[in-house]
Design a protein around this motif. Structure first.
Motif, PDB file in Angstrom:
ATOM      1  N   VAL A 167       0.840  -1.203   0.000  1.00  0.00           N
ATOM      2  CA  VAL A 167       0.000   0.000   0.000  1.00  0.00           C
ATOM      3  C   VAL A 167       0.875   1.253   0.000  1.00  0.00           C
ATOM      4  O   VAL A 167       0.598   2.227  -0.725  1.00  0.00           O
ATOM      5  CB  VAL A 167      -0.937  -0.002   1.222  1.00  0.00           C
ATOM      6  N   ILE A 170       2.170   1.853  -3.471  1.00  0.00           N
ATOM      7  CA  ILE A 170       1.139   2.428  -4.343  1.00  0.00           C
ATOM      8  C   ILE A 170       0.931   3.904  -4.021  1.00  0.00           C
ATOM      9  O   ILE A 170       0.767   4.739  -4.929  1.00  0.00           O
ATOM     10  CB  ILE A 170      -0.176   1.640  -4.197  1.00  0.00           C
ATOM     11  N   GLU A 171       0.940   4.249  -2.736  1.00  0.00           N
ATOM     12  CA  GLU A 171       0.778   5.656  -2.348  1.00  0.00           C
ATOM     13  C   GLU A 171       1.929   6.505  -2.898  1.00  0.00           C
ATOM     14  O   GLU A 171       1.715   7.653  -3.310  1.00  0.00           O
ATOM     15  CB  GLU A 171       0.716   5.767  -0.824  1.00  0.00           C
ATOM     16  N   ARG A 186      -4.420   1.377 -10.405  1.00  0.00           N
ATOM     17  CA  ARG A 186      -5.748   1.090  -9.839  1.00  0.00           C
ATOM     18  C   ARG A 186      -5.992  -0.403  -9.755  1.00  0.00           C
ATOM     19  O   ARG A 186      -6.639  -0.893  -8.830  1.00  0.00           O
ATOM     20  CB  ARG A 186      -6.828   1.768 -10.687  1.00  0.00           C
ATOM     21  N   GLY A 189      -4.208  -1.685  -6.679  1.00  0.00           N
ATOM     22  CA  GLY A 189      -4.970  -1.313  -5.489  1.00  0.00           C
ATOM     23  C   GLY A 189      -6.219  -2.161  -5.320  1.00  0.00           C
ATOM     24  O   GLY A 189      -6.571  -2.548  -4.206  1.00  0.00           O
ATOM     25  N   ARG A 193      -7.134  -4.547  -2.143  1.00  0.00           N
ATOM     26  CA  ARG A 193      -8.389  -4.350  -1.407  1.00  0.00           C
ATOM     27  C   ARG A 193      -9.208  -5.635  -1.370  1.00  0.00           C
ATOM     28  O   ARG A 193      -9.840  -5.952  -0.351  1.00  0.00           O
ATOM     29  CB  ARG A 193      -9.197  -3.222  -2.046  1.00  0.00           C
ATOM     30  N   ARG A 247      -7.603  -0.754   4.031  1.00  0.00           N
ATOM     31  CA  ARG A 247      -8.677  -0.637   3.030  1.00  0.00           C
ATOM     32  C   ARG A 247      -9.044   0.825   2.801  1.00  0.00           C
ATOM     33  O   ARG A 247      -9.307   1.240   1.674  1.00  0.00           O
ATOM     34  CB  ARG A 247      -9.902  -1.433   3.481  1.00  0.00           C
ATOM     35  N   ARG A 249      -7.037   3.396   3.211  1.00  0.00           N
ATOM     36  CA  ARG A 249      -5.931   4.033   2.481  1.00  0.00           C
ATOM     37  C   ARG A 249      -5.979   3.685   1.002  1.00  0.00           C
ATOM     38  O   ARG A 249      -5.750   4.553   0.134  1.00  0.00           O
ATOM     39  CB  ARG A 249      -4.600   3.603   3.098  1.00  0.00           C
ATOM     40  N   ILE A 250      -6.282   2.433   0.701  1.00  0.00           N
ATOM     41  CA  ILE A 250      -6.410   2.032  -0.699  1.00  0.00           C
ATOM     42  C   ILE A 250      -7.575   2.762  -1.358  1.00  0.00           C
ATOM     43  O   ILE A 250      -7.501   3.179  -2.523  1.00  0.00           O
ATOM     44  CB  ILE A 250      -6.595   0.505  -0.799  1.00  0.00           C
ATOM     45  N   GLN A 251      -8.673   2.950  -0.613  1.00  0.00           N
ATOM     46  CA  GLN A 251      -9.825   3.664  -1.159  1.00  0.00           C
ATOM     47  C   GLN A 251      -9.459   5.120  -1.465  1.00  0.00           C
ATOM     48  O   GLN A 251      -9.874   5.665  -2.501  1.00  0.00           O
ATOM     49  CB  GLN A 251     -10.992   3.607  -0.164  1.00  0.00           C
ATOM     50  N   ASN A 254      -7.408   5.170  -4.589  1.00  0.00           N
ATOM     51  CA  ASN A 254      -8.272   4.954  -5.752  1.00  0.00           C
ATOM     52  C   ASN A 254      -9.056   6.220  -6.097  1.00  0.00           C
ATOM     53  O   ASN A 254      -9.208   6.560  -7.279  1.00  0.00           O
ATOM     54  CB  ASN A 254      -9.235   3.804  -5.462  1.00  0.00           C
TER      55      ASN A 254
END
Length: 329
Positions: A167, A170-171, A186, A189, A193, A247, A249-251, A254
């Protein structure tokens, strides 16, 4: 019970030493355990004859045997007069498997016996066998159950740490993502998720099962084990909270990526609208002069085309000035 259904069986003493028991010895009955000893029988619950053995040899009620040897169980604990059953889940670390495909672990526990069942190999039981090999096996039934549960939680935590690093990657990547190239990010991610949701689906009930286990267990052989169980419950609760945090943070990532795509689309549509606005009057003039009727001006003049071009240039210049004045460009 067939031989493949029995994975291993040991008679374990309080000093950590263990003696293996052959599967033939378990066909006629369970060996009697003296004080300071307990029996561990480890089974594959998908093996042939497991349910019948649990009922006829281990002496379990049919409903309890069904709970231990059926598909689709969820983490839970149930107490009975003769013992208790505990269902937990562990991450799948076997080759070519997704850790999120969690493996069900079932316990039947009495004062001097632990029966464990699973359908795929689990590292937690490898740890127990390694401890037995070094003569450091859990010294009591409570110690055994807590050791297995702690090893399960330890490996879940390792998986969470790995996903947390994913995560964070990805950030970091979203800061430098090129417009129009967010699809792969995406997709990564979305995969994380999805895995988090599958893990959270089992860890939530497992947290509740462990909490009930701590509060409802009639007695503990040592108060330290109750403290260990509470610490394990708190650790599982923290893991569930970390799942929820990851979850979210992933949202957020996204949503940021979708905002980038939306901004690019809006900018593209804006410039298309501006260009269409610039060419609309010009298209009207050229369309009007292009109709096939008599009376069009300058049709016979050698300077007709030049004159129309000058008029169109003036119209375009005026539109550009007007758009800038209106701050459209």
């Amino acid at each position: 019970m067939s031989k493949p259904a029995l994975i291993n069986a040991f008679e374990i003493t309080s000093d950590g030493t263990a003696h293996p028991i052959d599967w033939e010895d378990l066909q006629s009955g369970l060996p009697s355990m003296t004080e300071g000893r307990y029996l561990w029988v480890h089974l594959d619950w998908m093996g042939d004859g497991v349910r019948d053995w649990l009922i006829s040899i281990a002496g379990l009620d049919a409903t309890i045997a069904d709970t231990l040897s059926t598909r689709g169980t969820r983490p839970a604990v149930f107490f009975y007069d003769t013992g208790y059953s505990l269902n937990l889940r562990g991450v799948n670390l076997n080759a070519h498997n997704d850790p999120a495909d969690m493996i069900s672990v079932r316990f039947w526990v009495t004062a001097n016996m632990v029966i464990t069942l699973r359908n795929q190999s689990l590292k937690a039981f490898d740890d127990i066998r390694a401890a037995i090999a070094s003569h450091k096996a859990p010294g009591s039934v409570d110690d055994f159950v807590l050791t297995v549960a702690e090893r399960l939680a330890y490996r879940v935590e390792n998986v969470v740490r790995g996903m947390e690093e994913d995560v964070e990657t990805i950030e970091d990547d979203q800061e430098n993502v090129v417009e129009g190239k967010t699809r792969s990010l995406r997709k990564r991610g979305s995969d994380i998720r999805h895995r988090l949701s599958r893990l959270r689906r089992h860890l939530g009930p497992q947290r509740d099962a462990l909490a009930n286990y701590v509060e409802q267990k009639p007695s503990w052989s040592d108060k330290r084990f109750k403290r260990r169980a509470r610490a394990l419950t708190d650790k599982t609760a923290r893991l569930v909270e970390e799942f929820d945090s990851l979850r979210e943070r992933i949202q957020i990532v996204n949503e940021n990526l979708m905002a980038i795509e939306s901004e690019q689309m809006n900018r593209t549509m804006y410039w298309l609208t501006v260009i269409a606005g610039l060419f609309l009057p010009i298209s009207f003039v050229t369309g009007l002069l292009g109709i096939n009727v008599g009376g069009l001006p300058a049709t016979d003049s050698p300077y007709g085309f030049l004159g129309v071009s000058v008029i169109l240039a003036v119209i375009t210049a005026f539109e550009i000035w007007l758009f800038k004045k209106m701050r459209l460009i």
